[in-house]
Scaffold this motif. Structure first.
Motif, PDB file in Angstrom:
ATOM      1  N   ARG A 111       0.836  -1.219   0.000  1.00 34.44           N
ATOM      2  CA  ARG A 111       0.000   0.000   0.000  1.00 34.44           C
ATOM      3  C   ARG A 111       0.864   1.259   0.000  1.00 34.44           C
ATOM      4  N   VAL A 112       1.952   1.240   0.769  1.00 35.25           N
ATOM      5  CA  VAL A 112       2.834   2.398   0.826  1.00 35.25           C
ATOM      6  C   VAL A 112       3.488   2.638  -0.534  1.00 35.25           C
ATOM      7  N   ARG A 113       3.897   1.597  -1.205  1.00 38.17           N
ATOM      8  CA  ARG A 113       4.510   1.760  -2.526  1.00 38.17           C
ATOM      9  C   ARG A 113       3.509   2.332  -3.522  1.00 38.17           C
ATOM     10  N   GLU A 114       2.237   1.982  -3.368  1.00 37.48           N
ATOM     11  CA  GLU A 114       1.207   2.540  -4.245  1.00 37.48           C
ATOM     12  C   GLU A 114       1.042   4.042  -4.013  1.00 37.48           C
ATOM     13  N   LEU A 115       1.246   4.489  -2.767  1.00 36.40           N
ATOM     14  CA  LEU A 115       1.121   5.917  -2.469  1.00 36.40           C
ATOM     15  C   LEU A 115       2.116   6.743  -3.274  1.00 36.40           C
ATOM     16  N   PHE A 116       3.302   6.188  -3.504  1.00 34.53           N
ATOM     17  CA  PHE A 116       4.363   6.928  -4.203  1.00 34.53           C
ATOM     18  C   PHE A 116       4.453   6.564  -5.683  1.00 34.53           C
ATOM     19  N   GLU A 117       3.541   5.737  -6.152  1.00 36.05           N
ATOM     20  CA  GLU A 117       3.587   5.308  -7.551  1.00 36.05           C
ATOM     21  C   GLU A 117       3.410   6.509  -8.477  1.00 36.05           C
ATOM     22  N   GLY A 118       4.286   6.638  -9.448  1.00 36.20           N
ATOM     23  CA  GLY A 118       4.251   7.760 -10.374  1.00 36.20           C
ATOM     24  C   GLY A 118       4.930   9.003  -9.834  1.00 36.20           C
ATOM     25  N   LYS A 119       5.375   8.980  -8.601  1.00 30.21           N
ATOM     26  CA  LYS A 119       6.061  10.135  -8.001  1.00 30.21           C
ATOM     27  C   LYS A 119       7.545   9.815  -7.799  1.00 30.21           C
ATOM     28  N   ILE A 120       7.800   8.834  -6.967  1.00 27.42           N
ATOM     29  CA  ILE A 120       9.175   8.397  -6.727  1.00 27.42           C
ATOM     30  C   ILE A 120       9.179   6.881  -6.642  1.00 27.42           C
ATOM     31  N   THR A 121      10.349   6.307  -6.776  1.00 29.32           N
ATOM     32  CA  THR A 121      10.503   4.861  -6.670  1.00 29.32           C
ATOM     33  C   THR A 121      11.233   4.541  -5.371  1.00 29.32           C
ATOM     34  N   LEU A 122      10.578   3.807  -4.532  1.00 30.09           N
ATOM     35  CA  LEU A 122      11.202   3.416  -3.274  1.00 30.09           C
ATOM     36  C   LEU A 122      12.216   2.312  -3.529  1.00 30.09           C
ATOM     37  N   PRO A 123      13.317   2.283  -2.769  1.00 31.23           N
ATOM     38  CA  PRO A 123      14.332   1.235  -2.964  1.00 31.23           C
ATOM     39  C   PRO A 123      13.737  -0.154  -2.722  1.00 31.23           C
ATOM     40  N   GLU A 124      14.298  -1.147  -3.415  1.00 29.73           N
ATOM     41  CA  GLU A 124      13.821  -2.516  -3.244  1.00 29.73           C
ATOM     42  C   GLU A 124      14.051  -3.000  -1.816  1.00 29.73           C
TER      43      GLU A 124
END
Length: 330
Positions: A111-124
Motif C-alpha cells: 500500500r505504501v509503494r502505491e502511495l508513491f507510484e508515479g512520483k518516486i521509486t522506493l528502494p527494493e
C-alpha cells in the motif's frame, strides 16, 4: 562600744535588722536575675513562634483548606490531561499470530509503494523499517506492539506522499524490548561508545520515582523535498489525533550552497527602477544605496531558496500505558 554595753538589747536588734536586710537584698537581687532570665526565654519563644506562624503554609484551618483545594484542582487537571493523552492509546496491543503479522507487513508495504507510484521509486530494500522480518519471524509476544508501530509508520509515509516528498532515503526503527524477549520495565543498556560517568550522574532525578505514562518507540526518517513538504510533515505529526510523536531531533540540509529563487517567484528586472520601499528617498543617497540593496538581495536568496532540502527527523512514537490512579482527597 559604751552605748552597746548600756543598750545591749537595742544594739542586738539593730545588728540583726542589718543582717536580715542584707540577706533580703541579696535574695532579691538573685530573684531579679532569675526573673530576667525567664523573661528573656519567654521573649525568645515568642519570637520563634512568630517566625513559625509567618511560614507558608502555616497549619491553620484556613491554610489547610486552601492547600486541600489546591491539591484537588491539581489532581483534576492531571485527570483531564491524562484523558487527552489516553485518546492516543490503542484499543489493544495484544499479540497476534506471527503469520498474520507477516501478511499485514507485506500488505502494508504494498500500500505504501502505491502511495508513491508515479512520483518516486522506493528502494527494493525498503521495508518500512522491518527489513529484518523479510527473512525471519518476530517473537510471538512482540507482534501486537509491532502491529501498532507498523500502522503508525504507514500513516507517517502517507503524510510524506501527501506532502509531495521527492525522495525517501529510508526509515530506521529501533528495536523494542519485546523483540528481544524483555519487558518495558527492564533496565536500559548503556549507549555504545559512552563511558560510564563517575560520581553523581547529570540529569538523574533524586527523590520518589514518577509514574510511567508511556513507552517510547524511536523512529528515524530521512527524506527530500521542498521546504513546504517538511512543514506539512511536521504539522501533520504535531496535529495528529491518532498517533503521538515526540520529535527529538531535526536536521535540515540545503543541497545547494546558494539556493535558487523560490519556485514561481518572478526575478526582478535588471533595469527596473530602484524601490524606495514606500518611504521615499530620506537622505538623497541615490546610487549610494545600490550596494546595501544588492547585499540584502543576496542574503535573502540564500535563505529563501527554491531547491529541495534533505531532512532527517528523529522522533519517538509514544505507546501510552494504563490509566494512573491519582489519590482522592475529601
Amino acid at each position: 562600744m559604751t552605748w552597746f554595753k548600756e543598750n545591749k538589747f537595742l544594739g542586738g536588734l539593730i545588728v540583726i535588722t542589718v543582717i536580715l536586710a542584707g540577706v533580703i537584698i541579696s535574695l532579691g537581687m538573685k530573684l531579679q536575675e532569675t526573673l530576667d532570665e525567664k523573661i528573656s526565654e519567654v521573649e525568645t519563644e515568642e519570637s520563634a513562634l512568630k517566625d513559625m506562624k509567618g511560614l507558608n503554609p502555616y497549619p491553620t484551618p484556613e491554610s489547610a483548606k486552601a492547600k486541600t483545594d489546591s491539591l484537588k484542582e491539581l489532581i483534576g487537571d492531571a485527570n483531564k490531561m491524562q484523558a487527552k493523552f489516553l485518546t492516543f492509546k490503542p484499543e489493544s496491543t495484544a499479540p497476534i499470530p506471527v503469520n498474520e503479522f507477516s501478511a499485514l507487513l507485506k500488505d502494508t508495504d504494498a500500500r505504501v509503494r502505491e502511495l508513491f507510484e508515479g512520483k518516486i521509486t522506493l528502494p527494493e530494500t525498503f521495508y518500512l523499517g522491518f527489513e529484518d522480518y523479510k527473512s525471519e519471524l518476530p517473537r510471538p509476544e512482540a507482534t501486537g506492539e509491532l502491529a501498532y508501530e507498523l500502522k503508525a509508520i504507514e500513516w507517517l509515509m502517507g503524510q510524506l506522499a501527501a506532502a509531495n516528498a521527492t525522495d525517501v532515503g529510508g526509515i530506521v526503527r529501533h528495536e523494542i524490548p519485546s523483540e528481544k524477549g524483555e519487558s518495558w520495565d527492564g533496565a536500559a543498556a548503556p549507549a555504545r561508545g559512552r563511558k560510564p560517568s563517575r560520581g553523581r550522574s547529570a540529569g538523574v532525578r533524586r527523590g520518589p520515582s514518577l509514574p510511567k505514562i508511556a513507552n517510547r518507540m524511536p523512529l528515524e526518517l530521512l527524506f527530500k523535498g521542498p521546504e513546504s513538504a517538511l512543514r506539512d510533515v511536521l504539522t501533520a505529526m504535531a496535529d495528529s489525533d491518532q498517533y503521538f510523536f515526540d520529535l527529538r531531533i531535526a536536521r535540515i540540509k540545503n543541497e545547494s550552497p546558494i539556493p535558487t529563487r523560490p519556485r514561481g517567484a518572478v526575478a526582478a528586472s535588471a533595469d527596473a527602477p530602484k524601490s524606495d520601499e514606500g518611504f521615499g528617498n530620506l537622505d538623497g543617497g541615490g546610487a549610494e544605496e545600490e550596494a546595501p540593496v544588492a547585499a540584502r538581495t543576496k542574503i535573502l536568496d540564500r535563505i529563501a531558496g527554491g531547491d529541495d532540502i534533505t531532512a532527517y527527523l528523529r522522533a519517538d512514537l509514544l505507546l501510552f500505558t494504563d490509566v494512573q490512579q491519582f489519590p482522592v482527597t475529601k
